[in-house]
Design an enzyme around this catalytic site. Structure first.
Site, short mmCIF file in Angstrom:
data_model
loop_
_atom_site.label_atom_id
_atom_site.label_comp_id
_atom_site.label_asym_id
_atom_site.label_seq_id
_atom_site.Cartn_x
_atom_site.Cartn_y
_atom_site.Cartn_z
N ILE A 3 -69.96 43.30 -44.59
CA ILE A 3 -69.72 44.40 -44.86
C ILE A 3 -70.08 44.84 -46.56
O ILE A 3 -70.26 45.97 -47.48
CB ILE A 3 -68.51 45.59 -45.02
CG1 ILE A 3 -66.72 44.82 -45.57
CG2 ILE A 3 -68.38 45.17 -43.03
CD1 ILE A 3 -66.59 45.59 -45.65
N GLY B 148 -70.61 40.84 -53.88
CA GLY B 148 -70.68 41.48 -55.26
C GLY B 148 -70.73 40.07 -56.17
O GLY B 148 -71.25 38.97 -55.69
N ASP C 48 -66.52 47.59 -65.25
CA ASP C 48 -67.52 47.87 -64.49
C ASP C 48 -67.72 49.24 -63.69
O ASP C 48 -67.77 49.33 -61.54
CB ASP C 48 -67.44 46.58 -63.63
CG ASP C 48 -68.17 45.74 -62.98
OD1 ASP C 48 -68.63 45.57 -61.79
OD2 ASP C 48 -69.90 46.66 -63.10
#
Length: 1000
Positions: A681, A684, A811
């Protein structure tokens, strides 16, 4: 006999007859004498059925098709459900079919085309679906087709251009799409085209503008675009109504429009029209309503309002609407010479300057006057009290000064007065004493002083909203406030009020919102506040309150926001009601509180029962042996030490990670079907994310982040995320369920983090859908985006200021914000998070530097990191500011348009405040998006759009300030959260027109 049997079958299917209409349908009379039944005289056959507005319910029997001589069916304004029987198509003599305003479902009958004599088809206001049948175009005698207010889809059939007798076509309030067919231009007798509130696109065909018989053209709230023909007034000489609001038309307003001298209503609002408004609009003697709101008209210059003097010739004008444009300059002195019939005048959200000229008192029939958010100076004109029919006066956010006219409330019809955010001054008592009939009064953000007179409240029987916040009021709040039985909202925050909070506030039985923060109130929180059964928001923060929290507050079932922070409260925090949700309450700054739910992280309360235990311990010690005595002393010491360690955050406290259940590699392998690509799904910087189902632990859905340990920094990222998540828990942080540090099936190191699965994916997919299908189903409206923005800000505020050690995310970006099934946002991916030393000033960066490179993500990384400055909370604020701008403009910071020194920050900054429409995400400007109108603010018409633009502008200002180049110019997350809450509250509050139930 056939007709009699058919009528009897019709009656048998009617289950409700509240007015007894069908009592006459019995054998005591011939069926031609039954109420609502008409027969011809020759054959005694039924030719008409007229039962409109009788409150009948049930279904329509198919036997209606046996009434073969039927010419007219009128069953409108009842409660029939089910479908339209196919047998209606067998009535070949039928001329009039009216089944409007029922609950009919299903599709429009294709075989209606067999009824070749049909003149009128009226199916307005049902629940019909499907397409408009092409076959209807074969009805050569059809004069009027009314299909408004259904659930019809698809395109408008081009074949309707063959219905050569058509004069009226009404298809508004459906879900139609596609282009407006040019074949409609073949209907040379057409007088009405009503296609508003659909999804129509493209230009309006020129052939339509050439139908000289056209009297009414209404196409509001579609996605039509293009320019209006320069000769529109010449080709449509009979036009009486032109309503094109809520589309995407651009260019100038044609001056030829005044050649359509019969024009009564002109609505060009919510488009992109620009330039100057024609100065000859006075040539429209029949003009009743003019709406130019939300365009790009004017140029913020002195001549922008030169069209107003000509309107003094329009003696029938009753509505004039031109807010949210670029109009500048001063109002003409003869503004008071406008039509005496004028009831509604709205010119807010422009840049009109100068004093408000005298003469408004001449507009004696004015009901609504809104001049909000301009640059008016001086005082309120002395002739305003002449407006004896005025119901709403909105002068908010200008530069008005001086005192309020004490005679203003001599206007007995006045219901709403909005004067907030000006520079008005003086004692408000004299003004308030005269306002007996007000329903809403907003005087916030001015320079009013003095005390609140006690006897004022006895006169305000109709008051539902009172806002006196952000002034310099002194004294106490009179106990007579309890007489305001109908009061819905009271805001007296940020004044200099003192004394005790009157318990009589509990008598304000209709109160839903109470704001008293930022004063000097003292004493205890009155127990009687627990009588406010309907209260939803209660803010008593930043006062000098003492004593315990009343237990009765936990029984307020509708209370969803409670702020009692920064007082001196003590005692145990309740655990039921609103106190069960840490995100709905704020208790900070009350160091003497204890107990409550674990998420509040408060120390446990010392109860009397524990004291008894200590006495018991002494008794036991006195009778036990020396060995037992020593053992029990040691045990007591260990227990006391552990309690002390927990109170002071000792390292002995088990961390969040320590308390997590452990999962094995094989459990995760099984949960994700062997880490199948079908369950992938996301990805990163340091690994992949899979969806799975953990059967061994409650059959729960999970998201598994598997670290790619071959990538440089992956192991470090795993440790950083575990470290960051060790002791934090917040509703807007992605909940970590478990972790795995093991060996995989190949004998290699395996590390993974297990999170709660978020059903709506990440924010990036909602802001930038990858496919057309996703684009249609993933549109966030303004309310949803604002909620998400508040969620993220709340999470950052928690990380920065409410953790034992401040945490910087490093981030923040849309792909790292996950949305659950209710679109609640959760900040995730702490792989680059940094924990700040407690001695570090986390918000200041002056001269500090760090050799540690912070990668972050391009476009979201704070500029100071590129210069080697150390990690700080203000770096997250910068990322949040960019995120906020992206959410409300729809543009990534890395979009191709940002080059040669232009970035997302400056792109928005240069557009504020006048050009906001040019940078905002177009999706947010759609008038009907989802349930926005019903759920966001219960507003109607333009006022909802006013609130929307005000809200968006305020949000973008926050985004610009958060993304400032210099860290010291950025606001802190606590301030950001407060401002966003204030914006949301303002947007959700019903506007004054809707609350006053005014029919504009």
């Amino acid at each position: 006999m056939t007709d009699l049997l058919a009528l009897q079958e019709l009656k048998s299917q009617i289950s409700g007859d509240p007015n007894g209409v069908l009592n006459s349908w019995n054998h005591s009379k011939h069926h031609c004498q039954w109420q609502g039944v008409t027969c011809d005289t020759r054959h005694q056959r039924v030719t008409a059925l007229t039962l409109s507005g009788m409150g009948l319910s049930g279904t329509i029997s198919p036997h209606i098709g046996n009434l073969s001589f039927m010419k007219s069916i009128h069953l409108g304004e009842n409660q029939f459900h089910g479908g339209i029987p196919q047998e209606v198509g067998l009535l070949f003599r039928l001329r009039f079919l009216n089944m409007s305003s029922n609950n009919l479902k299903g599709e429009i009958l294709v075989n209606l085309s067999w009824c070749s004599e049909l003149r009128v088809v009226d199916l307005i206001s049902n629940q019909l679906e499907g397409k408009v049948p092409n076959e209807l175009g074969s009805l050569k005698k059809l004069v009027a087709l009314y299909l408004n207010e259904n659930n019809l889809t698809g395109e408008i059939p081009r074949s309707l251009g063959n219905a050569s007798s058509m004069t009226e076509l009404a298809l508004a309030y459906n879900h139609l799409n596609g282009n407006l067919p040019k074949e409609l231009g073949l209907l040379k007798s057409l007088s009405w085209i009503i296609v508003g509130v659909n999804g129509l696109v493209g230009d309006i065909p020129s052939s339509v503008f050439n139908i000289s018989t056209l009297t009414s053209f209404v196409a509001v709230e579609n996605m039509l675009h293009g320019m209006l023909p320069a000769n529109i007034g010449l080709t449509l000489p009979n036009l009486e109504e032109l309503e094109l609001g809520g589309n995407q038309f651009h260019g100038n307003i044609p001056t030829s429009i005044t050649n359509a001298s019969k024009l009564q209503f002109l609505d060009l609002s919510q488009n992109k029209f620009e330039g100057q408004v024609p100065t000859n609009l006075g040539d429209l003697p029949n003009l009743l309503g003019l709406n130019l709101a939300m365009n790009l008209l004017g140029s913020n210059s002195a001549g922008d309002l030169s069209f107003l003097p000509s309107l003094t010739n329009c003696s029938r004008l009753h509505t004039l609407d031109f807010p949210l444009n670029h109009f500048g300059g001063e109002l003409p002195k003869n503004i008071g010479n406008l039509s005496l019939q004028l009831t509604y005048l709205h010119m807010g959200y422009n840049n009109i300057s100068g004093t408000i000229p005298k003469g408004f008192g001449n507009l004696v029939n004015l009901n609504i006057l809104s001049m909000t958010q301009n640059s008016f100076t001086g005082g309120i004109p002395g002739d305003f009290p002449k407006l004896q029919k005025l119901q709403a006066l909105d002068l908010e956010e200008n530069k008005l000064s001086g005192q309020i006219l004490s005679t203003l409330c001599n206007i007995t019809s006045l219901y709403y007065v909005g004067l907030s955010k000006n520079s008005l001054e003086g004692n408000i008592t004299r003004f308030l004493e005269n306002c007996k009939n007000l329903g809403q009064l907003s005087l916030s953000w001015n320079n009013f002083n003095g005390s609140i007179s006690a006897h004022i409240f006895g006169s305000y029987l109709s008051l539902i909203s009172l806002d006196l916040s952000h002034n310099s009021l002194i004294g106490s709040l009179p106990s007579e406030v309890g007489k305001l039985k109908g009061l819905n909202e009271l805001d007296i925050s940020y004044n200099k009020l003192h004394g005790e909070i009157p318990g009589t506030l509990g008598d304000c039985s209709s109160l839903e919102e109470l704001y008293m923060q930022g004063n000097f109130f003292q004493g205890t929180i009155p127990m009687h506040l627990a009588s406010l059964k309907g209260i939803q928001k209660l803010d008593l923060s930043n006062n000098n309150l003492t004593g315990p929290i009343p237990q009765g507050l936990e029984k307020l079932m509708f209370l969803k926001y409670l702020n009692i922070s920064f007082n001196d409260l003590n005692g145990e925090v309740p655990t039921e009601g609103v106190f069960r949700n840490a995100s709905q309450i704020s208790l900070a700054g009350n160091r003497k509180l204890c107990g409550g739910i674990p998420q509040l992280r408060l120390p446990p309360c010392i109860t009397k029962r524990k004291k008894k235990s200590r006495h018991l311990l002494i008794i036991v010690i006195s009778v036990f042996s020396p060995v037992a005595l020593i053992s029990m002393i040691l045990l007591a010491y260990i227990i006391a030490y552990n309690k002390k360690a927990r109170r002071h955050g000792s390292s002995s406290k088990p961390s969040m990670v320590d308390k997590l259940f452990r999962v094995s590699y094989h459990e995760l392998h099984r949960a994700t079907s062997g880490f199948s690509p079908a369950n992938l799904i996301g990805s990163g910087s340091f690994g992949l994310v899979y969806r799975g189902r953990l059967y061994e632990h409650g059959d729960r859905l999970i998201a598994v982040k598997v670290l790619d340990l071959q990538k440089n920094g992956a192991s470090k990222s795993f440790k950083a995320e575990c470290k960051a998540l060790r002791n934090i828990r917040h509703r807007n942080l992605l909940p970590i369920l478990s972790y795995c540090s093991s060996i995989d099936s190949k004998g290699l190191d395996f590390k993974a983090l297990v999170y709660e699965f978020m059903g709506n994916g990440n924010l990036d997919l909602w802001l930038h859908p990858e496919t057309a299908e996703m684009m249609g189903s993933r549109n966030l409206n303004l309310h949803e985006r604002l909620n998400i923005a508040i969620d993220v800000a709340s999470a950052l505020n928690y990380l920065h200021y409410q953790c034992e050690v401040p945490i910087v995310h490093c981030d923040l970006k849309p792909s790292n914000i996950l949305l659950d099934n209710n679109l609640v946002a959760h900040v995730g991916d702490f792989g680059q998070a940094k924990l700040l030393a407690s001695t570090t000033d986390s918000s200041s960066l002056q001269g500090s530097s760090s050799a540690i490179a912070v990668k972050g993500s391009m476009g979201y990384v704070a500029p100071e990191y590129g210069m080697g400055l150390q990690v700080s909370t203000q770096g997250d604020v910068y990322s949040y500011g960019i995120l906020l701008l992206e959410m409300f403009t729809g543009k990534r910071p890395t979009d191709d348009i940002f080059m040669d020194g232009l970035d997302l920050h400056n792109y928005v900054k240069t557009a504020l405040p006048e050009q906001v429409l040019e940078v905002v995400d177009p999706i947010l400007l759609l008038s009907k998006q989802g349930d926005e109108i019903e759920e966001e603010s219960a507003q109607v018409g333009l006022d909802n759009d006013d609130k929307k633009m005000e809200c968006i502008t305020s949000i973008l200002k926050i985004g610009v300030e958060c993304s400032a180049t210099s860290p010291n110019d950025r606001m802190h997350m606590g301030e950001t959260v407060r401002k966003l809450h204030r914006i949301r509250d303002g947007f959700l509050d019903a506007n004054y027109i809707n609350k006053a139930n005014l029919d504009i």
